[in-house]
Design an enzyme around this catalytic site. Structure first.
Site, short mmCIF file in Angstrom:
data_model
loop_
_atom_site.label_atom_id
_atom_site.label_comp_id
_atom_site.label_asym_id
_atom_site.label_seq_id
_atom_site.Cartn_x
_atom_site.Cartn_y
_atom_site.Cartn_z
N THR A 65 1.76 -1.46 -5.08
CA THR A 65 0.88 -0.29 -5.17
C THR A 65 0.21 -0.30 -6.53
OG1 THR A 65 2.38 0.97 -3.74
CG2 THR A 65 0.86 2.25 -5.09
N ALA A 75 2.82 4.03 -8.15
CA ALA A 75 2.21 2.81 -8.70
C ALA A 75 3.02 2.25 -9.86
CB ALA A 75 0.78 3.08 -9.13
N THR A 127 0.82 -1.19 0.00
CA THR A 127 0.00 0.00 0.00
C THR A 127 0.86 1.24 0.00
OG1 THR A 127 -2.21 0.60 0.65
CG2 THR A 127 -0.60 0.90 2.32
N CYS A 129 6.40 0.83 -7.62
CA CYS A 129 6.23 -0.14 -6.53
C CYS A 129 5.24 -1.23 -6.93
CB CYS A 129 5.72 0.58 -5.28
SG CYS A 129 5.41 -0.55 -3.90
#
Length: 185
Positions: free
Chosen positions: A174, A168, A12, A171
């Site tokens: 994410t 995003a 997250t 990672c």
């Protein structure tokens, strides 16, 4: 959130951006267990309204643990209406000293539109420098991207969305499915 702090746990990204008289907290929707994506549409950013006092909170870590902490934060806000800093410090003290709460694996970014804090299980209540805070596996990517955009003419929401898109892309824990909440004082 550092993987060494919570071994085997990933996933997250939450960002808080304070700019132009408002605070935006955004979070991605991916929930991962190991190398597997379990869900892509989780809501990790919430509005709290204890006693009519509005707060936005984003969390990284165990969902059940985060909800426990959000409930505790709401109780602290009801006991100290309009005092987010005091409620946050009281929550952090409880989190640090209570044997049950010490085991909770989560971090929070909270804001009432004026103040913004990162609250950790180590007892930290941190007011971010440069009006940007980020937590979670992609937090450092989002933080760097947002800080690079803070002097631009972008709004707080535009900065948060662009920073989350960059996180995003970098990672693997994410995704780009965002929940975005705005709050102003």
């Amino acid at each position: 959130m550092a993987d060494d702090q919570f071994p085997g746990w990933h996933g997250t990204t939450i960002i808080g951006v304070k700019k132009g008289g408002e605070v935006v907290i955004a979070g991605d929707g991916q929930v991962s267990l190991g190398q597997t994506v379990i869900k892509g549409t989780a809501r990790k950013v919430r509005r709290l309204s204890p006693g009519g006092y509005h707060v936005v909170a984003g969390f990284a870590g165990s969902t059940a643990d985060a909800f426990t902490l959000l409930e505790r934060l709401e109780a602290k806000l009801e006991a100290t209406p309009g005092q987010l800093a005091r409620a946050s410090v009281e929550l952090a003290k409880d989190w640090r000293t209570d044997k049950y709460l010490q085991k909770l694996e989560a971090m929070l970014i909270v804001s009432d539109g004026q103040d913004m804090f990162v609250i950790t299980g180590a007892g930290d209540v941190l007011e971010p420098e440069h009006d940007v805070a980020a937590i979670g596996s992609g937090g450092n990517f989002a933080l760097a991207a947002a800080r690079a955009m803070m002097d631009s003419d972008k709004s707080a929401e535009e900065v948060a969305r662009a920073a989350m898109a960059i996180a995003a892309d970098i990672c693997v824990y994410t995704n780009g499915n965002l929940t975005v909440e705005k709050i102003a004082k």
